[in-house]
Every structure is written in structure tokens, then in C-alpha cells.
Design a protein around this motif. Structure first.
Motif, short mmCIF file in Angstrom:
data_model
loop_
_atom_site.label_atom_id
_atom_site.label_comp_id
_atom_site.label_asym_id
_atom_site.label_seq_id
_atom_site.Cartn_x
_atom_site.Cartn_y
_atom_site.Cartn_z
N LEU A 49 -0.62 7.81 -0.32
CA LEU A 49 -0.15 8.97 0.43
C LEU A 49 -1.31 9.69 1.13
O LEU A 49 -1.08 10.64 1.89
N LEU A 59 3.33 8.05 10.12
CA LEU A 59 2.91 7.46 8.85
C LEU A 59 4.05 7.49 7.83
O LEU A 59 4.25 6.53 7.08
N TRP A 60 4.79 8.58 7.80
CA TRP A 60 5.93 8.69 6.87
C TRP A 60 6.98 7.63 7.17
O TRP A 60 7.50 6.98 6.26
N ASP A 98 0.87 -1.18 0.00
CA ASP A 98 0.00 0.00 0.00
C ASP A 98 0.90 1.23 0.00
O ASP A 98 1.58 1.51 0.98
N LEU A 99 0.91 1.94 -1.10
CA LEU A 99 1.74 3.13 -1.22
C LEU A 99 0.89 4.40 -1.31
O LEU A 99 1.31 5.40 -1.88
N TYR A 158 5.83 4.49 5.85
CA TYR A 158 5.72 4.50 4.39
C TYR A 158 7.06 4.26 3.70
O TYR A 158 7.15 3.50 2.73
N ARG A 200 8.22 0.68 3.11
CA ARG A 200 7.35 0.00 2.13
C ARG A 200 7.70 0.45 0.71
O ARG A 200 7.77 -0.36 -0.21
N PHE A 201 7.94 1.75 0.56
CA PHE A 201 8.30 2.27 -0.76
C PHE A 201 9.65 1.71 -1.20
O PHE A 201 9.82 1.30 -2.35
#
Length: 99
Positions: A9, A27-28, A6-7, A31, A34-35
Motif C-alpha cells: 500500500l 494505483l487503487w 504485490d499488495l 490494486y 490484485r487483492f
């Protein structure tokens, strides 16, 4: 490519928009790995790269705006402390009664 990460934003954008900057940072931090994983697996599209770039630019502008607002508030407090009315003297907390 069945298990695409799940990318999105949107949660970070929503947190920043609502002023929840600590939540946006959490959250960042979730993220980015994952990215990075998706990038190493070749699962990141050009559109996702562009979306991320636009988000970073937008988030930077939002942070600068928030910082300017905070600096303005701090300056207002400084001016008020320097030139505002002096604080009233403290009143003693005594109860007086006449009989």
C-alpha cells in the motif's frame, strides 16, 4: 504460492501524502483486482487484511481533511468576493507619447 502479488500500500499512501490524489486513484484501481485475485487464491493474510483496513480508514481521513481544506479556500474566496475591495477599473492599453 511462488507468484504472490504485490499488495504493498506504500505507493498509494505516498501519492495521497504528496497530494497526488488522481495518481492514488489510478494505483487503487490497479490494486483492487490484485487483492481480489490473491483473496480468491487464499494468498491474503490476516495482516494484509488489517493493513488494508487501516489504510482505508487513514485514506478516508486524509480525503476528508483535503475536502475541508478545499471548502475553507472556497469560503475564503466567497468572503473576499463579497466583502473585499472592489477590483480596480481596467486600464486601457494605450500608449501615449508627446512630441
Amino acid at each position: 504460492m511462488d507468484n504472490l502479488p504485490d499488495l504493498s500500500l506504500s505507493p498509494m499512501r505516498d501519492a495521497i501524502t504528496s497530494g497526488e490524489l488522481p495518481e492514488a486513484l489510478v494505483l487503487w484501481n490497479a490494486y483492487v483486482p490484485r487483492f481480489a485475485d490473491a483473496m480468491q487464491l487464499g494468498q491474503v493474510t490476516l495482516g494484509q487484511w488489517r493493513e488494508l483496513g487501516e489504510f482505508v480508514a487513514w485514506a478516508r481521513l486524509a480525503a476528508l481533511t483535503e475536502r475541508a481544506f478545499a471548502q475553507d479556500q472556497l469560503q475564503s474566496l466567497h468572503v473576499t468576493a463579497t466583502y473585499g475591495d472592489p477590483a480596480p477599473p481596467a486600464r486601457p492599453n494605450l500608449l501615449q507619447a508627446r512630441l
